[in-house]
Structure formats: C-alpha cells, structure tokens
Design a protein around this motif. Structure first.
Motif, PDB file in Angstrom:
ATOM      1  N   TYR A  26      18.156  17.192  -2.198  1.00 22.16           N
ATOM      2  CA  TYR A  26      19.512  16.680  -2.401  1.00 22.16           C
ATOM      3  C   TYR A  26      20.387  17.763  -3.038  1.00 22.16           C
ATOM      4  CZ  TYR A  26      16.918  12.351  -1.798  1.00 22.16           C
ATOM      5  OH  TYR A  26      16.101  11.375  -1.319  1.00 22.16           O
ATOM      6  N   THR A  62      21.025  21.003  -7.415  1.00 19.41           N
ATOM      7  CA  THR A  62      20.123  20.427  -6.421  1.00 19.41           C
ATOM      8  C   THR A  62      19.078  19.585  -7.131  1.00 19.41           C
ATOM      9  OG1 THR A  62      18.697  22.361  -6.494  1.00 19.41           O
ATOM     10  CG2 THR A  62      20.411  22.334  -4.797  1.00 19.41           C
ATOM     11  N   GLY A 118      14.111  15.325  -5.625  1.00 17.11           N
ATOM     12  CA  GLY A 118      13.812  13.928  -5.348  1.00 17.11           C
ATOM     13  C   GLY A 118      12.648  13.430  -6.179  1.00 17.11           C
ATOM     14  N   VAL A 131      23.535  12.791  -9.855  1.00 16.69           N
ATOM     15  CA  VAL A 131      23.075  11.801  -8.873  1.00 16.69           C
ATOM     16  C   VAL A 131      23.335  10.393  -9.407  1.00 16.69           C
ATOM     17  CG1 VAL A 131      21.071  10.854  -7.668  1.00 16.69           C
ATOM     18  CG2 VAL A 131      21.319  13.316  -7.890  1.00 16.69           C
ATOM     19  N   GLU A 160      21.337   8.904   0.280  1.00 18.40           N
ATOM     20  CA  GLU A 160      21.192   9.606   1.554  1.00 18.40           C
ATOM     21  C   GLU A 160      22.378  10.536   1.852  1.00 18.40           C
ATOM     22  OE1 GLU A 160      20.890   6.092   1.436  1.00 18.40           O
ATOM     23  OE2 GLU A 160      18.739   6.322   1.150  1.00 18.40           O
ATOM     24  N   PHE A 202      23.567  12.715  -0.003  1.00 19.33           N
ATOM     25  CA  PHE A 202      23.389  14.002  -0.654  1.00 19.33           C
ATOM     26  C   PHE A 202      22.208  14.791  -0.084  1.00 19.33           C
ATOM     27  CE2 PHE A 202      24.952  10.920  -3.804  1.00 19.33           C
ATOM     28  CZ  PHE A 202      26.254  11.406  -3.909  1.00 19.33           C
ATOM     29  N   LEU A 203      21.585  14.274   0.994  1.00 15.95           N
ATOM     30  CA  LEU A 203      20.474  14.980   1.610  1.00 15.95           C
ATOM     31  C   LEU A 203      20.895  16.339   2.125  1.00 15.95           C
ATOM     32  CD1 LEU A 203      18.606  12.215   3.636  1.00 15.95           C
ATOM     33  CD2 LEU A 203      17.650  13.644   1.850  1.00 15.95           C
TER      34      LEU A 203
END
Length: 123
Positions: A87, A96, A99, A107, A118, A120-121
């Motif tokens: 992400y 970044t 996950g 986040v 999703e 920020f994938l």
C-alpha cells in the motif's frame, strides 16, 4: 545489583553482610568456568558432538540461545525476510505499508474518512 548502603539501618546492613558472605561461600565452592567447560567438552566428544554443534559458537551465550533466531522463527511458522510494500499513501509517495502489523496512521486516517483499503494498493 547496586545497593546504597548509606540508607540502610544497622539490622538491614547486618542482613546484607550475612547474605553477601553466604553468596561468597557458594561461589568459592564452584569450579572455574574453564575447568567445567573442558569437562563438558570431554563428555560431548565422547558422545560424538561438539559444543558448537549443540550450542552455536563457543561462549555464545546461554542454552536458551542454542537455536539461531532464524531457525526459531521458521519453526514457529513465521516467514523471515523483508516483504515488499503493498500500500502507498497517495499524498506522500514515501509512505508505504506492507499490510502486516498495525496500520500506519495515514491508513487509519484515510479509512476513517470513508476510503477503502484497496484504493491504496500498489499496482
């Protein structure tokens, strides 16, 4: 252990001296570490082992450190090594997240605003 003897009462000081003397007697009865290590090495050699095979590098620490950290982690089912990020923060490209673990503040803040994870994938 550090004890400030200036603040001890006469009774506490006498008890400390008694404990210290008994500890000194226990330590005086011990064989030197080198002698004990030589005896252990002799037993290991007679069994076909070396100290390093069982405990890692000689003098490397306690029995608890017998297995390397990577072996212990792998035995627990955890993977080792670095994981690439999944992400990315759209407002700051340097932020970044893989996950794994706790969500970074950026986040959590974006999800609180109503956005989906999703979005920020990294593609």
């Amino acid at each position: 252990m550090s004890v400030n003897i200036e603040n001890l009462s006469p009774q506490e000081l006498a008890a400390l001296i008694k404990r210290a003397n008994s500890r000194r007697k226990v330590l005086a009865k011990r064989k030197p570490a080198a002698q004990t290590k030589a005896a252990v090495a002799k037993v290991l050699k007679s069994a076909g082992w070396t100290f390093e095979e069982l405990y890692g590098k000689a003098g490397g620490g306690s029995v608890a450190a017998a297995a390397p950290k990577k072996a212990r982690k792998a035995a627990k089912g955890r993977s080792t090594g670095k994981v690439p990020p999944k992400y990315r923060n759209p407002t700051n490209e340097k932020d970044t997240w893989t996950g794994r673990g706790r969500q970074p503040r950026w986040v959590a803040a974006e999800i609180a605003k109503g956005r989906k994870l999703e979005e920020f994938l990294i593609k």
